[in-house]
Write a protein that holds these residues in place. Structure first.
Motif, PDB file in Angstrom:
ATOM      1  N   THR A 150       4.046   2.133 -11.625  1.00 54.00           N
ATOM      2  CA  THR A 150       4.667   3.302 -11.023  1.00 54.00           C
ATOM      3  C   THR A 150       5.734   3.577 -10.295  1.00 54.00           C
ATOM      4  O   THR A 150       6.554   4.509 -10.910  1.00 54.00           O
ATOM      5  CB  THR A 150       3.194   5.050 -10.869  1.00 54.00           C
ATOM      6  N   LEU A 151       5.705   3.024  -9.634  1.00 57.98           N
ATOM      7  CA  LEU A 151       7.184   3.694  -8.497  1.00 57.98           C
ATOM      8  C   LEU A 151       6.504   4.703  -7.160  1.00 57.98           C
ATOM      9  O   LEU A 151       7.651   5.260  -6.724  1.00 57.98           O
ATOM     10  CB  LEU A 151       8.364   3.437  -8.444  1.00 57.98           C
ATOM     11  N   HIS A 152       5.274   5.325  -7.408  1.00 60.27           N
ATOM     12  CA  HIS A 152       5.242   6.383  -6.900  1.00 60.27           C
ATOM     13  C   HIS A 152       4.218   6.172  -5.001  1.00 60.27           C
ATOM     14  O   HIS A 152       4.136   4.930  -4.986  1.00 60.27           O
ATOM     15  CB  HIS A 152       3.771   7.181  -7.736  1.00 60.27           C
ATOM     16  N   VAL A 153       4.960   7.418  -4.445  1.00 58.06           N
ATOM     17  CA  VAL A 153       4.804   6.375  -3.206  1.00 58.06           C
ATOM     18  C   VAL A 153       3.875   7.691  -2.554  1.00 58.06           C
ATOM     19  O   VAL A 153       3.164   8.560  -2.865  1.00 58.06           O
ATOM     20  CB  VAL A 153       6.057   6.780  -2.114  1.00 58.06           C
ATOM     21  N   ASP A 154       2.282   6.172  -1.560  1.00 53.51           N
ATOM     22  CA  ASP A 154       1.427   6.772  -1.463  1.00 53.51           C
ATOM     23  C   ASP A 154       1.474   7.848   0.206  1.00 53.51           C
ATOM     24  O   ASP A 154       2.279   7.577   1.203  1.00 53.51           O
ATOM     25  CB  ASP A 154       0.467   5.868  -1.466  1.00 53.51           C
ATOM     26  N   GLY A 161       0.574  -1.493   0.345  1.00 59.87           N
ATOM     27  CA  GLY A 161      -0.217   0.067  -0.248  1.00 59.87           C
ATOM     28  C   GLY A 161       0.620   1.315   0.379  1.00 59.87           C
ATOM     29  O   GLY A 161       0.160   2.168  -0.564  1.00 59.87           O
ATOM     30  N   ILE A 162       2.034   1.474   0.060  1.00 58.81           N
ATOM     31  CA  ILE A 162       3.256   2.349   0.121  1.00 58.81           C
ATOM     32  C   ILE A 162       3.344   3.076  -0.873  1.00 58.81           C
ATOM     33  O   ILE A 162       3.612   3.764  -1.442  1.00 58.81           O
ATOM     34  CB  ILE A 162       4.269   2.292   1.748  1.00 58.81           C
ATOM     35  N   VAL A 163       3.947   1.501  -1.983  1.00 55.37           N
ATOM     36  CA  VAL A 163       3.930   1.709  -3.091  1.00 55.37           C
ATOM     37  C   VAL A 163       3.601   1.675  -4.364  1.00 55.37           C
ATOM     38  O   VAL A 163       3.207  -0.014  -4.258  1.00 55.37           O
ATOM     39  CB  VAL A 163       5.770   1.383  -3.577  1.00 55.37           C
ATOM     40  N   SER A 164       3.584   2.386  -5.237  1.00 54.80           N
ATOM     41  CA  SER A 164       2.175   1.630  -6.677  1.00 54.80           C
ATOM     42  C   SER A 164       3.931   1.029  -7.245  1.00 54.80           C
ATOM     43  O   SER A 164       5.019   1.721  -7.368  1.00 54.80           O
ATOM     44  CB  SER A 164       2.159   2.752  -7.085  1.00 54.80           C
TER      45      SER A 164
END
Length: 217
Positions: free
Chosen positions: A174-178, A168-171
């Motif tokens: 996309t490697l984007h962080v929430d 749930g932290i990193v997609s």
């Protein structure tokens, strides 16, 4: 604009420390797990810590010395010297109290993980375990160590071999962080002050004088 000037060439080391840790903030916290040659685990927090390169992927720990007993080195430095490996466990708010227990200067025969109630979890690429409760675990091998100053101080540079991140932290696409799922704490100045990442702002990077901007998030 007026300013107070401090000459670091004449200030005592303790005063230099107080000034530096009070103004270079916030600093991320590395809760570092290691094992010695016999496989005994150790955990110790460091706030002189950051990423310094992405190719190769390197991070640095600034490790102070201890009173000159045994060989003068902290257990973290000694263990990494024996095995060449360590894990950086990032600290969020639920992990703070246990991280603080690991800061106690335990004798080398005391299991810090057990004392702090921390559960080890097997790493993928290195021998030392990570900490199950940590949101992000960086598995590292020693890249270089540099002795600096008196009292057995060491700059330890590690190469990141693998990363484990809580779901749930990193997609994964996309490697984007929430930012709402990942809230590490930062170290402020002395006296036990820390910082939560509860107040954020965004500024896109300006790529030219014409005001065009692009985001690297």
């Amino acid at each position: 604009m007026s300013a107070v000037h401090f000459d670091f060439t004449t200030l005592p080391a303790r005063d230099r420390y107080k000034l530096l840790v009070s103004v270079v903030v916030p600093r991320p916290i590395a809760l570092v797990t290691t094992v010695d040659a016999q496989g005994r685990a150790n955990a110790a927090p460091f706030s002189f810590f950051n990423v310094v390169s992405d190719d190769p992927p390197l991070l640095v720990l600034g490790i102070g010395g201890r009173e000159p007993r045994r060989d003068g080195h902290k257990d973290t430095v000694r263990n990494i010297g024996e095995t060449g490996e360590f894990v950086v466990n990032l600290v969020d708010e639920p992990l703070m109290e246990q991280m603080n227990i690991c800061a106690i200067d335990f004798p080398p025969d005391v299991d810090e993980l057990a004392a702090a109630g921390l559960t080890p979890i097997a790493s993928a690429r290195v021998r030392p375990p990570g900490l199950e409760k940590s949101p992000v675990r960086l598995e590292c091998r020693k890249y270089m160590s540099i002795p600096v100053g008196p009292e057995w101080r060491t700059l330890l540079i590690g190469e990141v071999l693998a990363m484990s991140v809580r779901d749930g932290i990193v997609s994964p696409d996309t490697l984007h962080v929430d930012p709402d799922a990942f809230s590490p704490v930062g170290r402020l100045h002395g006296g036990g002050w820390y910082l939560r990442l509860t107040d954020r702002m965004r500024m896109d990077r300006v790529t030219g004088l014409d005001g065009d901007a692009s985001s690297r998030a």
